[in-house]
Design a protein around this motif. Structure first.
Motif, PDB file in Angstrom:
ATOM      1  N   GLN A   1      45.541  50.988  19.298  1.00  0.00           N
ATOM      2  CA  GLN A   1      46.592  50.674  18.337  1.00  0.00           C
ATOM      3  C   GLN A   1      46.222  51.291  16.989  1.00  0.00           C
ATOM      4  OE1 GLN A   1      48.428  46.725  18.292  1.00  0.00           O
ATOM      5  NE2 GLN A   1      46.959  46.075  19.856  1.00  0.00           N
TER       6      GLN A   1
ATOM      7  N   TYR B   1      44.640  55.387   8.110  1.00  0.00           N
ATOM      8  CA  TYR B   1      44.930  54.289   9.031  1.00  0.00           C
ATOM      9  C   TYR B   1      43.675  53.523   9.424  1.00  0.00           C
ATOM     10  CZ  TYR B   1      48.836  57.550   9.868  1.00  0.00           C
ATOM     11  OH  TYR B   1      49.873  58.419   9.711  1.00  0.00           O
ATOM     12  N   LYS B   2      43.890  52.334   9.970  1.00  0.00           N
ATOM     13  CA  LYS B   2      42.900  51.640  10.772  1.00  0.00           C
ATOM     14  C   LYS B   2      43.212  51.943  12.235  1.00  0.00           C
ATOM     15  CE  LYS B   2      42.603  47.437   7.905  1.00  0.00           C
ATOM     16  NZ  LYS B   2      42.805  45.961   7.940  1.00  0.00           N
TER      17      LYS B   2
ATOM     18  N   GLU C   1      47.093  51.082  12.856  1.00  0.00           N
ATOM     19  CA  GLU C   1      47.704  50.244  11.815  1.00  0.00           C
ATOM     20  C   GLU C   1      47.801  51.043  10.519  1.00  0.00           C
ATOM     21  OE1 GLU C   1      46.566  46.300   9.190  1.00  0.00           O
ATOM     22  OE2 GLU C   1      46.053  46.314  11.326  1.00  0.00           O
ATOM     23  N   ASP C   2      48.995  51.071   9.919  1.00  0.00           N
ATOM     24  CA  ASP C   2      49.169  51.821   8.680  1.00  0.00           C
ATOM     25  C   ASP C   2      48.902  50.944   7.461  1.00  0.00           C
ATOM     26  OD1 ASP C   2      51.453  50.271   8.163  1.00  0.00           O
ATOM     27  OD2 ASP C   2      52.838  51.819   8.856  1.00  0.00           O
TER      28      ASP C   2
ATOM     29  N   GLY D   1      50.370  47.483   7.210  1.00  0.00           N
ATOM     30  CA  GLY D   1      50.024  46.501   8.236  1.00  0.00           C
ATOM     31  C   GLY D   1      50.836  46.638   9.507  1.00  0.00           C
ATOM     32  N   ASP D   2      51.700  47.658   9.582  1.00  0.00           N
ATOM     33  CA  ASP D   2      52.495  47.881  10.798  1.00  0.00           C
ATOM     34  C   ASP D   2      51.612  48.519  11.873  1.00  0.00           C
ATOM     35  OD1 ASP D   2      54.805  46.905   9.570  1.00  0.00           O
ATOM     36  OD2 ASP D   2      55.288  48.875   8.731  1.00  0.00           O
ATOM     37  N   LYS D   3      51.679  47.985  13.077  1.00  0.00           N
ATOM     38  CA  LYS D   3      50.830  48.438  14.172  1.00  0.00           C
ATOM     39  C   LYS D   3      51.649  49.198  15.218  1.00  0.00           C
ATOM     40  CE  LYS D   3      47.759  44.406  13.772  1.00  0.00           C
ATOM     41  NZ  LYS D   3      48.531  43.702  12.727  1.00  0.00           N
TER      42      LYS D   3
ATOM     43  N   TRP E   1      39.607  44.828  15.140  1.00  0.00           N
ATOM     44  CA  TRP E   1      39.116  45.881  14.253  1.00  0.00           C
ATOM     45  C   TRP E   1      37.604  45.803  14.207  1.00  0.00           C
ATOM     46  CZ3 TRP E   1      38.995  46.383   8.274  1.00  0.00           C
ATOM     47  CH2 TRP E   1      38.939  47.731   7.915  1.00  0.00           C
TER      48      TRP E   1
ATOM     49  N   GLY F   1      43.958  44.494  19.641  1.00  0.00           N
ATOM     50  CA  GLY F   1      44.197  44.352  18.211  1.00  0.00           C
ATOM     51  C   GLY F   1      42.981  44.014  17.383  1.00  0.00           C
TER      52      GLY F   1
END
Length: 486
Positions: free
Chosen positions: A284, A361-362, A286-287, A290-292, A370, A368
């Motif tokens: 995944q 990004y993450k 994540e921008d 916080g949108d994944k 990190w 989900g």
């Protein structure tokens, strides 16, 4: 200063502050240093500069004022490029992100070589950790690996010149060099109380990234695929070698990413598509809002055979993407907790050959999670034998009987690893240690004294490094192989 020049500076700085808001396509990247994204990824950026300049923060005028003040009044002449690049460096430094940096045209050229067929240097991936240039992992069969450099070693100086205050690219430029040239690194290792020097002869570093082996374990044909970097052609090499092993009828597979510092994100994605079925994401992203976004393969089902993944503290970034995805898919991960890099960078060209590499990004695990600064914890934790973690021996005067020193404990650890019997490993030079040293000296045709001088110490180091590189006593690999058929 002419208005035109002032406007150029203002627009450049506005672009740096605001030009990353748009969506960039191209290659997503996930290692300590990344390739440029597609040139098309910048489409529209320069077109928006005038629009963005109109919304430039008011305080940005202070930057222009500082530029003007220096140009008009500083005692010495200052090059425009020097000031502008210094401003860019300063902005990136304030981010306190070791993976965001500015690369001038020369640095960018050097970096691009690292994802091509070969380059010249010592062969080690480095990062900036708490302000220190830190080895993430030496490249397999490189001068750095042969010299015994390890993950988490800190490089304090190069040829006697401190790296304090330099950014990562400046430090790397000092470490790299032409084939055949010699460099002396001052290294601080966590297990050693004092820094030590390592002399390395630079060489051509081939970027061969996948190695295969076949072993029989419990009567079963078992494949081993070692991946040393996620470079441009790694996924192709990996797929070809996996196909070859499967045609030989393997009944289990070990994927070894120990000491693998990462690489191109799209490459590890292509590899995960071979193993992670379509009912769960393999990754995944994540921008900044916080949108994944989950990413899926089109694989219908998992491989029929069992798989384990090997990791250690030198496994970083793309290696961790692979390891955590396999772990959450139900496979065993064996070894030690990995490095802990959970961000994705893109390199954005500035039009003159220079580039800003910025964290965009993450990346998150399929579930989900990190792993940034935490790493991927193995399902089966296993350390290598103690001698794998011994340190280079720095001595001025010989060590001998009845002396006590931390360095003697390190010598005893090496002797034990080479199957001699020092009697103890607490740093006291006992009679048993004298006997072990004499046996080592006699076997290696050097003067038998029972004392450890520089020649004996150097030979001890060489023999230990050879034994480690030959894979002897690789208990992590043995554990991973056994875990396949438990």
């Amino acid at each position: 200063m002419k208005y035109g020049k002032m406007k150029i500076v203002l627009l450049l700085l506005a672009a740096l502050f605001l030009g990353f808001a748009g969506a960039y396509t191209g290659v997503k990247l996930a290692n300590q240093g990344e390739s440029t994204i597609d040139q098309s990824a910048n489409k529209g950026t320069t077109e928006k500069v005038d629009e963005q300049a109109a919304t430039t923060p008011k305080d940005m005028q202070k930057v222009v004022q500082a530029y003007t003040l220096i140009k008009q009044n500083y005692l010495k002449d200052v090059d425009d490029k020097q000031l502008i690049e210094g401003a860019i460096q300063g902005m990136l430094t304030t981010l306190e992100d070791p993976f965001s940096s500015y690369m001038d045209a020369e640095s960018m050229k050097d970096f691009n070589e690292q994802i091509e067929a070969e380059f010249e240097g010592i062969g080690a991936e480095v990062s900036m950790v708490e302000g220190k240039v830190t080895i993430v992992a030496p490249i397999k069969d490189s001068p750095a690996e042969k010299a015994g450099l390890r993950p988490n070693d800190q490089v304090l100086s190069v040829d006697g010149k401190s790296l304090e205050g330099l950014d990562l690219n400046e430090a790397v430029a000092k470490i790299r060099g032409e084939k055949g040239s010699e460099v002396v690194l001052e290294v601080k290792r966590a297990a050693a109380s004092e820094p030590f020097d390592v002399t390395i002869v630079r060489d051509t570093i081939p970027v061969e990234t996948v190695y295969n082996d076949l072993k029989t374990v419990n009567g079963k044909q078992t494949g081993i695929l070692e991946v040393t970097n996620f470079s441009e052609h790694t996924a192709e090499e990996f797929t070809e070698q996996l196909d070859s092993l499967e045609k030989k009828g393997i009944e289990g597979l070990v994927i070894d990413v120990r000491g693998n510092p990462g690489g191109l994100l799209n490459v590890v994605e292509d590899m995960l598509k071979l193993f992670i079925p379509e009912d769960m994401p393999y990754l995944q992203i994540e921008d900044q809002n916080g949108d994944k976004t989950p990413y899926y393969s089109q694989l219908k089902e998992k491989k029929e055979y069992p798989i384990t993944v090997l990791v250690d503290e030198g496994s970083a970034s793309a290696s961790e993407i692979l390891a955590v995805a396999m772990k959450e898919a139900g496979y065993d991960v064996v070894g030690q907790t990995s490095f802990g890099k959970g961000t994705v960078q893109q390199a954005v060209p500035l039009g003159d050959g220079s580039t800003i590499k910025l964290t965009f990004y993450k990346w998150l695990s399929p579930k989900g999670n990190w792993i940034n600064e935490k790493g991927v914890e193995p399902t089966i934790e296993k350390k290598q034998p103690d001698y794998y973690y011994s340190n280079p021996i720095q001595i001025d005067d010989p060590f001998g009987f009845d002396q006590s020193d931390e360095k003697i404990g390190n010598i005893q650890k090496m002797l034990s690893g080479l199957d001699y019997e020092p009697g103890r490993e607490d740093g006291y030079f006992s009679k048993e240690t004298v006997k072990a040293v004499k046996e080592f000296q006699q076997k290696n045709d050097i003067k038998v004294t029972g004392e450890v001088d520089k020649k004996t110490a150097g030979l001890l180091e060489t023999k230990i490094v050879e034994k480690i590189r030959n894979g002897e006593d690789d208990v992590q690999l043995d554990t991973a192989l056994k875990a396949l058929y438990k």
